[in-house]
Scaffold this motif. Sequence first.
Motif, mmCIF file in Angstrom:
data_model
loop_
_atom_site.group_PDB
_atom_site.id
_atom_site.type_symbol
_atom_site.label_atom_id
_atom_site.label_comp_id
_atom_site.label_asym_id
_atom_site.label_seq_id
_atom_site.Cartn_x
_atom_site.Cartn_y
_atom_site.Cartn_z
ATOM 1 N N ALA A 175 0.861 -1.186 0.000
ATOM 2 C CA ALA A 175 0.000 0.000 0.000
ATOM 3 C C ALA A 175 0.895 1.232 0.000
ATOM 4 N N SER A 181 6.077 4.272 2.890
ATOM 5 C CA SER A 181 5.639 3.159 2.053
ATOM 6 C C SER A 181 6.593 2.928 0.888
ATOM 7 N N LYS A 241 -7.795 0.093 5.290
ATOM 8 C CA LYS A 241 -6.461 -0.440 5.047
ATOM 9 C C LYS A 241 -6.366 -1.948 5.233
ATOM 10 N N THR A 263 2.300 -2.648 4.502
ATOM 11 C CA THR A 263 2.060 -1.227 4.739
ATOM 12 C C THR A 263 3.293 -0.608 5.394
#
Length: 372
Positions: free
Chosen positions: A9, A16, A115, A133
Amino acid sequence: MRKKKVLVAMSGGVDSAVAAYLLIQQGYEVAGFTARLWPDKPATSSKTQLHQSNMNEEISESASDAARVAAHLGISHYIEDLTEPFGKDVVEPFVQAYREGITPNPCVECNRRIKFDAFLKVADQLGYPLLATGHYASCVRDALTGEYRIKASEGPKDQSYVLYTLGQEQLSRIVLPLADYDKKTLRKMAKNAGLPVASKPDSQDICFVEDGDYAAFLERFDGKASEPGDFVDGSGHVVGRHKGIEHYTVGQRKGLGIAAAQPLYVIAVDARCHQVILGTADELMSRTMQLSQVNYISDQKPTEPFRANVKIRYSAPAVPAIIEPQSPGRAWITFDTPIRAVTPGQSAVFYDGPYLLGGGIIESVARKDECI
């Protein structure tokens, strides 16, 4: 040996980006994914699609940054429009809570609903069994029980607090590669790797309230102006006028506009009576609170009272308390000593040392709840 496939993600930020870089170094088969959560610039389409280095100018800035990182790393990058579920499951409850005199934490709901729910569904659609993540925390497997556990990062940016809503099925599919790093180290790694976002500033806490003015955002969202009402003290005496309950939260001192012999704080917000209750620092202290929407990380749910350290907000220290499980999804907490500014709508999160046990939404504290 076939590489493990992981979808990262990617928010367009440095965390990230480095997460994707590290997973490539660790031998994973990596792809990047950016979710369009809140309208900024028009998305090209609501469907998942692949973007390489020839960026479409209509893609949002964050997605463009993420795609530039992906192109630099030589990995595929996908974009999905999730504005509808984000609005329904995160923004609308945020607005409703403030209108009810509650101070929510939308980041908790974003992690719960978006998420680690919607993102995992996107991973499924794209054929990636794992989701990574840039959270500052780690997911480890207990050698004795076989269960997955969330371990807090030792650094100042630990984000385990917002992960208490996860369960074993979700944890079995997530990868959190940043637990052992601090932000300074990550920026240095990003620079050394040539990542184009190495110097990009950190994002704000609440992504959809760009200017930090919650009350103005609420009015823009639902068209309802703040309604003035009374400031009252603990005995019910009117001590002034407030500009709308949406402007206040428990523990607040600044911006009250009340002259008093000693400092006054917001100790409660009563939406039913449209009052903001003020009191002294001593009146802001409490020892007990009721939780709802309680979740435990382990499949072995406690049925008897147990001791743990509890954080009542993201930046608060974890302090000792007794948690008494009640009916499913509810618990009562008693702290060893009184704590300051327990705020309905925030999350109380339980820890055993560095390990996350679970948590819930603060529903009420041990204060009088009748109109005064």
